[in-house]
Design an enzyme around this catalytic site. Structure first.
Site, short mmCIF file in Angstrom:
data_model
loop_
_atom_site.label_atom_id
_atom_site.label_comp_id
_atom_site.label_asym_id
_atom_site.label_seq_id
_atom_site.Cartn_x
_atom_site.Cartn_y
_atom_site.Cartn_z
N ASP A 61 0.86 -1.19 0.00
CA ASP A 61 0.00 0.00 0.00
C ASP A 61 0.89 1.24 0.00
O ASP A 61 0.97 1.97 0.97
CB ASP A 61 -0.92 -0.04 1.23
CG ASP A 61 -2.00 1.02 1.17
OD1 ASP A 61 -2.19 1.62 0.09
OD2 ASP A 61 -2.66 1.25 2.20
N LYS A 62 1.55 1.47 -1.13
CA LYS A 62 2.58 2.51 -1.19
C LYS A 62 2.02 3.90 -0.96
O LYS A 62 2.71 4.79 -0.46
CB LYS A 62 3.29 2.47 -2.55
CG LYS A 62 4.27 1.31 -2.69
CD LYS A 62 4.96 1.32 -4.04
CE LYS A 62 5.87 0.13 -4.23
NZ LYS A 62 7.15 0.24 -3.54
N ASN A 107 11.35 -7.76 -7.60
CA ASN A 107 10.89 -6.43 -8.00
C ASN A 107 12.06 -5.45 -8.00
O ASN A 107 12.99 -5.57 -7.22
CB ASN A 107 9.75 -5.95 -7.08
CG ASN A 107 10.25 -5.13 -5.90
OD1 ASN A 107 10.53 -3.93 -6.02
ND2 ASN A 107 10.41 -5.79 -4.76
N ARG A 108 11.98 -4.52 -8.95
CA ARG A 108 12.92 -3.40 -8.96
C ARG A 108 12.13 -2.10 -9.18
O ARG A 108 12.44 -1.30 -10.06
CB ARG A 108 14.02 -3.60 -10.01
CG ARG A 108 13.56 -3.98 -11.41
CD ARG A 108 14.73 -3.93 -12.43
NE ARG A 108 14.32 -4.22 -13.76
CZ ARG A 108 14.31 -5.43 -14.33
NH1 ARG A 108 14.72 -6.48 -13.65
NH2 ARG A 108 13.93 -5.56 -15.59
N PHE A 111 10.74 2.68 -5.45
CA PHE A 111 9.94 3.68 -4.73
C PHE A 111 9.03 4.49 -5.65
O PHE A 111 9.00 5.73 -5.59
CB PHE A 111 10.83 4.65 -3.93
CG PHE A 111 11.59 4.02 -2.80
CD1 PHE A 111 11.25 2.78 -2.29
CD2 PHE A 111 12.66 4.72 -2.22
CE1 PHE A 111 11.96 2.22 -1.23
CE2 PHE A 111 13.38 4.16 -1.16
CZ PHE A 111 13.04 2.92 -0.68
N ASN A 167 13.31 3.23 5.98
CA ASN A 167 13.73 2.17 5.06
C ASN A 167 15.11 2.52 4.51
O ASN A 167 15.25 3.42 3.68
CB ASN A 167 12.70 2.05 3.93
CG ASN A 167 13.08 1.00 2.91
OD1 ASN A 167 14.09 0.31 3.07
ND2 ASN A 167 12.28 0.87 1.88
N SER A 170 16.09 -0.98 0.85
CA SER A 170 15.61 -1.43 -0.45
C SER A 170 16.77 -1.48 -1.42
O SER A 170 17.60 -0.57 -1.45
CB SER A 170 14.54 -0.47 -0.99
OG SER A 170 13.33 -0.74 -0.36
N ASN A 172 16.63 -1.25 -4.63
CA ASN A 172 16.31 -0.70 -5.95
C ASN A 172 16.50 0.80 -6.08
O ASN A 172 16.12 1.40 -7.07
CB ASN A 172 14.87 -1.08 -6.31
CG ASN A 172 14.68 -2.58 -6.29
OD1 ASN A 172 15.51 -3.32 -6.83
ND2 ASN A 172 13.62 -3.04 -5.63
N THR A 173 17.04 1.43 -5.04
CA THR A 173 17.41 2.84 -5.12
C THR A 173 18.92 2.85 -4.90
O THR A 173 19.38 2.47 -3.82
CB THR A 173 16.68 3.66 -4.03
OG1 THR A 173 15.28 3.59 -4.29
CG2 THR A 173 17.12 5.11 -4.00
N LYS A 208 14.53 -0.57 8.94
CA LYS A 208 14.39 -1.84 8.18
C LYS A 208 15.70 -2.17 7.50
O LYS A 208 16.25 -1.35 6.77
CB LYS A 208 13.26 -1.68 7.16
CG LYS A 208 12.96 -2.99 6.42
CD LYS A 208 11.63 -2.89 5.67
CE LYS A 208 11.32 -4.13 4.89
NZ LYS A 208 10.06 -4.02 4.16
N ASN A 237 14.35 -6.71 4.46
CA ASN A 237 13.91 -6.34 3.12
C ASN A 237 14.23 -7.47 2.15
O ASN A 237 14.68 -8.54 2.57
CB ASN A 237 14.61 -5.03 2.71
CG ASN A 237 13.68 -4.14 1.91
OD1 ASN A 237 13.05 -4.61 0.96
ND2 ASN A 237 13.57 -2.88 2.29
C1 LIG Z 1 6.48 -5.78 -5.15
C2 LIG Z 1 7.17 -5.45 -3.85
C3 LIG Z 1 7.36 -4.13 -3.50
C4 LIG Z 1 8.01 -3.82 -2.27
N1 LIG Z 1 8.17 -2.51 -1.92
C5 LIG Z 1 8.72 -2.22 -0.72
C6 LIG Z 1 8.83 -0.88 -0.28
O1 LIG Z 1 8.38 0.06 -0.93
N2 LIG Z 1 9.44 -0.64 0.92
C7 LIG Z 1 9.92 -1.66 1.72
O2 LIG Z 1 10.44 -1.37 2.81
N3 LIG Z 1 9.80 -2.93 1.33
C8 LIG Z 1 9.23 -3.25 0.15
N4 LIG Z 1 9.10 -4.54 -0.23
C9 LIG Z 1 9.66 -5.61 0.66
C10 LIG Z 1 8.60 -6.18 1.59
O3 LIG Z 1 8.12 -5.21 2.49
C11 LIG Z 1 9.21 -7.36 2.40
O4 LIG Z 1 10.26 -6.87 3.21
C12 LIG Z 1 9.74 -8.47 1.51
O5 LIG Z 1 8.94 -8.64 0.38
C13 LIG Z 1 9.84 -9.80 2.25
O6 LIG Z 1 8.58 -10.27 2.64
P1 LIG Z 1 7.76 -11.40 1.81
O7 LIG Z 1 8.73 -12.51 1.55
O8 LIG Z 1 6.64 -11.78 2.71
O9 LIG Z 1 7.30 -10.75 0.55
C14 LIG Z 1 8.47 -4.88 -1.43
C15 LIG Z 1 8.25 -6.21 -1.81
C16 LIG Z 1 7.60 -6.51 -2.99
C17 LIG Z 1 7.37 -7.96 -3.35
#
Ligand SMILES: Cc1cc2nc3c(=O)[nH]c(=O)nc-3n(C[C@H](O)[C@H](O)[C@H](O)COP(=O)(O)O)c2cc1C
Length: 348
Positions: A61-62, A107-108, A111, A167, A170, A172-173, A208, A237
């Site tokens: 839920d960005k 995913n990449r 943000f 955070n 991540s 991807n930044t 995180k 993450n």
């Molecule tokens: C599509 C996608 C987008 C994500 N975007 C974020 C993000 O914006 N910020 C963040 O802290 N983690 C992000 N994550 C990481 C998740 O919050 C989580 O740390 C990670 O997916 C591991 O949990 P899971 O194995 O249950 O998916 C993202 C993960 C996915 C799959």
């Protein structure tokens, strides 16, 4: 009905599927959705009351558009974001890939979000909720200084959150993970905790971390967390590493890997931090949760709360109630009255 929707959505391009899921979640209030609750799952962490320990992880839920609907399908808390100060597009598409045979996603996204103004406005329009809303913040890709940007975004979002997550992990930044280095970390933690002290309400702050680092690195982070009275660490993450046994055709895509293949790696970080912190720091376990046993394991390894993301895209929203029911059974079979009694039993 939900199963046939899930079948259709899972055939669509993943980002399109995600935006359709967000739109359809809005209709949950018109459905006769029966949330499952049980007193053995209630717990109080950092002075916040959780009706269960399972949270929606950041990234789903960005823009804080559906957190109330996520509460309704049974999450005990939602971490909205990552939100940045200004809106940004993120990386070029395609940037989300299913690894179906591995129960994983790469995913990449980078943000992609509509910025803090829109995010805070969405929260203020939906003020009536009784569960816990965390806000996960990050820097804009083009900001002059990530440190300054994170601090500013913290100040902008603080009053609207039940807790704030910084955070710094991540993948991807570019260079974001450098914010975990000692000097950057100190600069960020010093400023945000001093801001918190100037406020009337002292809200929990989490950071995180990534799963791709050394024990020495996590030890350094833990020292800073204790030194600045940060409340907790979210472990972890997504990972940049690729297990050798991945089989899906998308396994070579760049980005962060989540889901089942992340489980052991993130659990190892959790176990290490739990042992080193000796219960003094709250840990939130995330990475690869699919079942109640996965939740229970993370809690026994030292997590006070957990989060998930990838498994819900695979199994749909009914997963949360299923996990909660099974978790209640697991607790009962171990003779425990409350989930809190299981925290860290296998780490100390
Ligand atoms: C599509 C996608 C987008 C994500 N975007 C974020 C993000 O914006 N910020 C963040 O802290 N983690 C992000 N994550 C990481 C998740 O919050 C989580 O740390 C990670 O997916 C591991 O949990 P899971 O194995 O249950 O998916 C993202 C993960 C996915 C799959």
């Amino acid at each position: 009905m939900i199963n046939s929707f899930l079948n259709i959505v899972q055939k669509l391009e993943p980002e399109l599927a995600h935006s359709l899921t967000l739109k359809s979640l809005k209709f949950i209030k018109f459905m006769n959705w029966k949330d499952f609750n049980h007193p053995s799952l209630n717990l109080k962490i950092c002075n916040l009351n959780f009706d269960n320990p399972i949270g929606m992880a950041a990234g789903f839920d960005k823009n804080a558009e559906v957190f109330r609907e996520l509460f309704q399908i049974g999450f005990g808390f939602v971490e909205a974001g990552t939100v940045t100060k200004l809106s940004q597009f993120g990386n070029p598409k395609p940037r989300v890939f299913r690894l179906k045979e591995d129960n994983a996603i790469i995913n990449r996204l980078g943000f992609n979000n509509k910025g803090a103004d829109n995010f805070l406005n969405n929260i203020s329009k939906n003020k009536s909720y009784s569960k816990v809303l965390g806000i996960n913040i990050g820097p804009n890709k083009n900001s002059d200084s990530f440190v300054k940007d994170i601090i500013e975004t913290f100040k902008i979002t603080y009053s609207s959150a039940d807790y704030v997550t910084v955070n710094i992990s991540s993948p991807n930044t570019e260079s974001l993970r450098n914010m975990q280095q000692n000097e950057n970390l100190i600069n960020i933690l010093k400023e945000i905790t001093s801001y918190r002290s100037s406020e009337t309400t002292q809200k929990p702050i989490m950071i995180k971390v990534d799963p791709d680092n050394t024990e020495a690195h996590y030890g350094m982070i833990l020292n800073n967390v204790k030194k600045f009275n940060i409340d907790g660490i979210i472990t972890t993450n997504t990972t940049l590493n690729r297990a050798n046994d991945l089989i899906s055709k998308n396994k070579r895509e760049d980005g962060g890997l989540s889901g089942l293949p992340l489980k052991d790696t993130s659990n190892n970080v959790l176990k290490f931090l739990s042992k080193e912190s000796n219960g003094e720091v709250v840990l939130i376990g995330v990475g690869g949760i699919e079942t109640a046993k996965d939740v229970y394991d993370k809690i026994k390894f030292g997590a006070s709360l957990v989060q998930l993301y990838t498994s819900m895209t695979i199994h749909g929203p009914g997963l949360i109630n299923t996990i909660k029911k099974d978790l209640v059974r697991l607790l009962a079979s171990d003779g425990l009255n409350n989930i809190k009694d299981a925290i860290g039993v296998e780490s100390r």
